[in-house]
Design a protein around this motif. Sequence first.
Motif, PDB file in Angstrom:
ATOM      1  N   ALA A 106       0.832  -1.210   0.000  1.00 57.48           N
ATOM      2  CA  ALA A 106       0.000   0.000   0.000  1.00 57.48           C
ATOM      3  C   ALA A 106       0.864   1.257   0.000  1.00 57.48           C
ATOM      4  O   ALA A 106       0.567   2.228  -0.709  1.00 57.48           O
ATOM      5  N   GLU A 107       1.921   1.235   0.794  1.00 56.25           N
ATOM      6  CA  GLU A 107       2.802   2.398   0.859  1.00 56.25           C
ATOM      7  C   GLU A 107       3.496   2.637  -0.486  1.00 56.25           C
ATOM      8  O   GLU A 107       3.622   3.775  -0.933  1.00 56.25           O
ATOM      9  N   ALA A 108       3.932   1.553  -1.126  1.00 57.08           N
ATOM     10  CA  ALA A 108       4.609   1.690  -2.416  1.00 57.08           C
ATOM     11  C   ALA A 108       3.648   2.137  -3.507  1.00 57.08           C
ATOM     12  O   ALA A 108       4.034   2.874  -4.426  1.00 57.08           O
ATOM     13  N   ALA A 109       2.381   1.712  -3.408  1.00 53.24           N
ATOM     14  CA  ALA A 109       1.401   2.071  -4.442  1.00 53.24           C
ATOM     15  C   ALA A 109       1.112   3.566  -4.459  1.00 53.24           C
ATOM     16  O   ALA A 109       0.693   4.113  -5.492  1.00 53.24           O
ATOM     17  N   SER A 110       1.333   4.259  -3.332  1.00 46.90           N
ATOM     18  CA  SER A 110       1.032   5.692  -3.267  1.00 46.90           C
ATOM     19  C   SER A 110       2.180   6.557  -3.764  1.00 46.90           C
ATOM     20  O   SER A 110       2.040   7.777  -3.873  1.00 46.90           O
ATOM     21  N   LEU A 111       3.330   5.951  -4.069  1.00 53.72           N
ATOM     22  CA  LEU A 111       4.507   6.742  -4.430  1.00 53.72           C
ATOM     23  C   LEU A 111       4.415   7.431  -5.790  1.00 53.72           C
ATOM     24  O   LEU A 111       4.862   8.577  -5.922  1.00 53.72           O
ATOM     25  N   PRO A 112       3.883   6.785  -6.852  1.00 52.29           N
ATOM     26  CA  PRO A 112       3.930   7.436  -8.180  1.00 52.29           C
ATOM     27  C   PRO A 112       3.304   8.820  -8.214  1.00 52.29           C
ATOM     28  O   PRO A 112       3.832   9.730  -8.860  1.00 52.29           O
ATOM     29  N   GLN A 113       2.153   9.011  -7.533  1.00 57.32           N
ATOM     30  CA  GLN A 113       1.523  10.330  -7.594  1.00 57.32           C
ATOM     31  C   GLN A 113       2.261  11.388  -6.784  1.00 57.32           C
ATOM     32  O   GLN A 113       1.948  12.578  -6.880  1.00 57.32           O
TER      33      GLN A 113
END
Length: 298
Positions: free
Chosen positions: A128-135
């Motif tokens: 979940a933490e990694a999924a929020s990085l691109p934005q």
Amino acid sequence: DITSVTRLADSIQRRMSGMDNRFNDLRGQDDALDRRLSGLDDRIAAAARPAPQVTDALAKLQSQDSASAQALQDLRQELARLQAALKEEAAARLAAEDRSSGRNQRVALVLGLGRIEDRMESGAAFAAEAASLPQLLTGSLARDPRAQEAVALLRREGGSGVASFEALREAFMAAADKAVLQRSAAGSDSDLWGQIVDGARGLVSIRPVGDAAGDTPGAILARAESALAERDLARAVAEVGKLSGSAAEAMSGWLAQARARLAVTGALADLNDAITASLGPAATGAGTQGPSGTQSSS
């Protein structure tokens, strides 16, 4: 006769005198006509010249026109200056908003990396933490290939997570003992005495410790263990990578887990470097630190 001639002479004299009088009259009339024409010329010239009042009025109008033109030019210049100032102010406000937004995004990114590091230290997944990085990659970070690659790696590894450093250190002991035993078993004699020795080795595992010299599995693993004691996972991995044969096979699982952790810590370091670089030269000179404020190869 003489009397007739005299009378004719007198008659001619009278006629000539009359002609002189008429000539004088005509000359007087001509002089009067010249005077009249001269007066007419003066009147025409006077009519052609504007009256002083008209001249003054025209001069005032011309002066007013000139002043109005200059005032209009001044107004146009002032309007252009105000428009330029408004554009500059708008651009400055937009830039300030962008900087503020960029700072907020960077703060959120640093906090996200800190959460990933916390999850990593506990051996938990961080999908979940990694999924929020691109934005959160905005501005120069969005154009930084190294930052993009680091985020992609964290997203790949986030689902399963990576082993904590303590878990790797504990797993190393068991795997290293197994590697030494397998190496010894592979080189033991097949006679009865060899079997007895192998059985004794199975009861007591003896490995070198410290910075042992040599390229035997025991020496290599001893140096790797020493590196782990100093929390230098990269050096430990480099040592274990020198193994071959059965010892390498015994350490392959541990080596894969350790390399996965190094890849994640490397990605975190790359992202922090990119964040620091995006802040400008002043921030870059302060050095690069991880989310927890420390530099580490573990």
